[in-house]
Motif scaffolding. Structure first.
Motif, PDB file in Angstrom:
ATOM      1  N   LEU A   1       0.831  -1.206   0.000  1.00  0.00           N
ATOM      2  CA  LEU A   1       0.000   0.000   0.000  1.00  0.00           C
ATOM      3  C   LEU A   1       0.866   1.258   0.000  1.00  0.00           C
ATOM      4  CD1 LEU A   1      -2.834   1.199   0.111  1.00  0.00           C
ATOM      5  CD2 LEU A   1      -2.682   1.123   2.600  1.00  0.00           C
ATOM      6  N   THR A   2       1.907   1.262   0.811  1.00  0.00           N
ATOM      7  CA  THR A   2       2.814   2.411   0.872  1.00  0.00           C
ATOM      8  C   THR A   2       3.538   2.607  -0.458  1.00  0.00           C
ATOM      9  OG1 THR A   2       3.161   1.967   3.216  1.00  0.00           O
ATOM     10  CG2 THR A   2       4.732   3.425   2.145  1.00  0.00           C
ATOM     11  N   LEU A   3       3.975   1.522  -1.044  1.00  0.00           N
ATOM     12  CA  LEU A   3       4.686   1.587  -2.324  1.00  0.00           C
ATOM     13  C   LEU A   3       3.766   2.082  -3.438  1.00  0.00           C
ATOM     14  CD1 LEU A   3       7.500   0.959  -3.398  1.00  0.00           C
ATOM     15  CD2 LEU A   3       6.668  -1.288  -4.039  1.00  0.00           C
ATOM     16  N   SER A   4       2.536   1.595  -3.472  1.00  0.00           N
ATOM     17  CA  SER A   4       1.599   2.021  -4.514  1.00  0.00           C
ATOM     18  C   SER A   4       1.168   3.473  -4.312  1.00  0.00           C
ATOM     19  CB  SER A   4       0.388   1.097  -4.562  1.00  0.00           C
ATOM     20  OG  SER A   4      -0.309   1.136  -3.333  1.00  0.00           O
ATOM     21  N   MET A   5       1.013   3.905  -3.066  1.00  0.00           N
ATOM     22  CA  MET A   5       0.671   5.309  -2.816  1.00  0.00           C
ATOM     23  C   MET A   5       1.826   6.228  -3.232  1.00  0.00           C
ATOM     24  SD  MET A   5      -2.395   5.660  -1.788  1.00  0.00           S
ATOM     25  CE  MET A   5      -2.407   7.248  -1.004  1.00  0.00           C
ATOM     26  N   GLY A   6       3.042   5.828  -2.955  1.00  0.00           N
ATOM     27  CA  GLY A   6       4.208   6.606  -3.371  1.00  0.00           C
ATOM     28  C   GLY A   6       4.306   6.708  -4.883  1.00  0.00           C
ATOM     29  N   PHE A   7       4.059   5.606  -5.566  1.00  0.00           N
ATOM     30  CA  PHE A   7       4.084   5.604  -7.024  1.00  0.00           C
ATOM     31  C   PHE A   7       2.991   6.504  -7.580  1.00  0.00           C
ATOM     32  CE2 PHE A   7       2.807   3.798 -11.134  1.00  0.00           C
ATOM     33  CZ  PHE A   7       4.004   3.927 -11.812  1.00  0.00           C
ATOM     34  N   LEU A   8       1.810   6.467  -6.989  1.00  0.00           N
ATOM     35  CA  LEU A   8       0.701   7.311  -7.438  1.00  0.00           C
ATOM     36  C   LEU A   8       1.027   8.792  -7.244  1.00  0.00           C
ATOM     37  CD1 LEU A   8      -2.215   7.236  -8.535  1.00  0.00           C
ATOM     38  CD2 LEU A   8      -2.987   7.265  -6.162  1.00  0.00           C
ATOM     39  N   ILE A   9       1.642   9.127  -6.140  1.00  0.00           N
ATOM     40  CA  ILE A   9       2.029  10.518  -5.889  1.00  0.00           C
ATOM     41  C   ILE A   9       3.066  10.978  -6.907  1.00  0.00           C
ATOM     42  CG2 ILE A   9       3.243  12.008  -4.245  1.00  0.00           C
ATOM     43  CD1 ILE A   9       1.751  10.484  -2.025  1.00  0.00           C
ATOM     44  N   VAL A  10       4.013  10.122  -7.238  1.00  0.00           N
ATOM     45  CA  VAL A  10       5.039  10.476  -8.230  1.00  0.00           C
ATOM     46  C   VAL A  10       4.410  10.676  -9.609  1.00  0.00           C
ATOM     47  CG1 VAL A  10       7.047   9.579  -9.487  1.00  0.00           C
ATOM     48  CG2 VAL A  10       6.963   9.433  -7.006  1.00  0.00           C
ATOM     49  N   VAL A  11       3.486   9.808  -9.986  1.00  0.00           N
ATOM     50  CA  VAL A  11       2.836   9.922 -11.301  1.00  0.00           C
ATOM     51  C   VAL A  11       2.004  11.201 -11.375  1.00  0.00           C
ATOM     52  CG1 VAL A  11       1.075   8.889 -12.789  1.00  0.00           C
ATOM     53  CG2 VAL A  11       2.854   7.463 -11.795  1.00  0.00           C
ATOM     54  N   ILE A  12       1.241  11.491 -10.349  1.00  0.00           N
ATOM     55  CA  ILE A  12       0.418  12.710 -10.338  1.00  0.00           C
ATOM     56  C   ILE A  12       1.306  13.949 -10.344  1.00  0.00           C
ATOM     57  CG2 ILE A  12      -1.201  14.061  -8.957  1.00  0.00           C
ATOM     58  CD1 ILE A  12      -2.483  11.402  -8.120  1.00  0.00           C
ATOM     59  N   GLY A  13       2.375  13.937  -9.568  1.00  0.00           N
ATOM     60  CA  GLY A  13       3.299  15.073  -9.541  1.00  0.00           C
ATOM     61  C   GLY A  13       3.986  15.295 -10.877  1.00  0.00           C
ATOM     62  N   THR A  14       4.355  14.214 -11.541  1.00  0.00           N
ATOM     63  CA  THR A  14       4.982  14.323 -12.858  1.00  0.00           C
ATOM     64  C   THR A  14       4.014  14.896 -13.875  1.00  0.00           C
ATOM     65  OG1 THR A  14       6.388  12.446 -12.349  1.00  0.00           O
ATOM     66  CG2 THR A  14       6.163  13.036 -14.667  1.00  0.00           C
ATOM     67  N   TYR A  15       2.767  14.450 -13.839  1.00  0.00           N
ATOM     68  CA  TYR A  15       1.758  14.961 -14.771  1.00  0.00           C
ATOM     69  C   TYR A  15       1.528  16.449 -14.560  1.00  0.00           C
ATOM     70  CZ  TYR A  15      -2.789  15.837 -16.874  1.00  0.00           C
ATOM     71  OH  TYR A  15      -3.803  16.376 -17.603  1.00  0.00           O
ATOM     72  N   ILE A  16       1.345  16.858 -13.324  1.00  0.00           N
ATOM     73  CA  ILE A  16       1.092  18.274 -13.037  1.00  0.00           C
ATOM     74  C   ILE A  16       2.314  19.117 -13.389  1.00  0.00           C
ATOM     75  CG2 ILE A  16       0.665  19.924 -11.172  1.00  0.00           C
ATOM     76  CD1 ILE A  16      -1.094  17.763  -9.879  1.00  0.00           C
ATOM     77  N   GLY A  17       3.502  18.648 -13.033  1.00  0.00           N
ATOM     78  CA  GLY A  17       4.714  19.399 -13.340  1.00  0.00           C
ATOM     79  C   GLY A  17       4.956  19.550 -14.831  1.00  0.00           C
ATOM     80  N   ALA A  18       4.736  18.479 -15.589  1.00  0.00           N
ATOM     81  CA  ALA A  18       4.930  18.555 -17.040  1.00  0.00           C
ATOM     82  C   ALA A  18       3.901  19.478 -17.678  1.00  0.00           C
ATOM     83  CB  ALA A  18       4.833  17.170 -17.648  1.00  0.00           C
ATOM     84  N   LYS A  19       2.671  19.417 -17.195  1.00  0.00           N
ATOM     85  CA  LYS A  19       1.624  20.281 -17.744  1.00  0.00           C
ATOM     86  C   LYS A  19       1.938  21.755 -17.479  1.00  0.00           C
ATOM     87  CE  LYS A  19      -3.348  20.646 -18.004  1.00  0.00           C
ATOM     88  NZ  LYS A  19      -4.616  20.071 -17.619  1.00  0.00           N
ATOM     89  N   LEU A  20       2.375  22.064 -16.270  1.00  0.00           N
ATOM     90  CA  LEU A  20       2.721  23.448 -15.948  1.00  0.00           C
ATOM     91  C   LEU A  20       3.942  23.917 -16.729  1.00  0.00           C
ATOM     92  CD1 LEU A  20       2.158  23.501 -12.095  1.00  0.00           C
ATOM     93  CD2 LEU A  20       0.735  24.553 -13.843  1.00  0.00           C
ATOM     94  N   ALA A  21       4.933  23.051 -16.899  1.00  0.00           N
ATOM     95  CA  ALA A  21       6.133  23.429 -17.635  1.00  0.00           C
ATOM     96  C   ALA A  21       5.814  23.686 -19.109  1.00  0.00           C
ATOM     97  CB  ALA A  21       7.195  22.338 -17.505  1.00  0.00           C
ATOM     98  N   LEU A  22       5.021  22.818 -19.716  1.00  0.00           N
ATOM     99  CA  LEU A  22       4.658  23.020 -21.123  1.00  0.00           C
ATOM    100  C   LEU A  22       3.779  24.244 -21.299  1.00  0.00           C
ATOM    101  CD1 LEU A  22       4.007  19.350 -22.219  1.00  0.00           C
ATOM    102  CD2 LEU A  22       5.894  20.825 -22.911  1.00  0.00           C
TER     103      LEU A  22
END
Length: 56
Positions: A3-24
């Motif tokens: 559960l901890t590993l999957s939550m961490g992965f989900l946070i990384v994926v969401i953060g990457t999506y938001i960061g890439a969208k803001l950068a573009l």
């Protein structure tokens, strides 16, 4: 642990999506995003042939 590993992965994926969208968006500017469709478009002035023709 899973559960901890999957939550961490989900946070990384969401953060990457938001960061890439803001950068573009900051690179291309909001003028190039159509607010109705959310797709990349050129501004209307690039289709206007009369802009900059006065000097010829």
């Amino acid at each position: 642990m899973i559960l901890t590993l999957s939550m961490g992965f989900l946070i990384v994926v969401i953060g990457t999506y938001i960061g890439a969208k803001l950068a573009l968006r900051s690179f291309f500017g909001r003028d190039f995003v159509d607010p109705e469709t959310g797709e990349f478009t050129l501004p209307e002035s690039s289709f206007d042939d009369s802009v900059g023709e006065k000097g010829r």
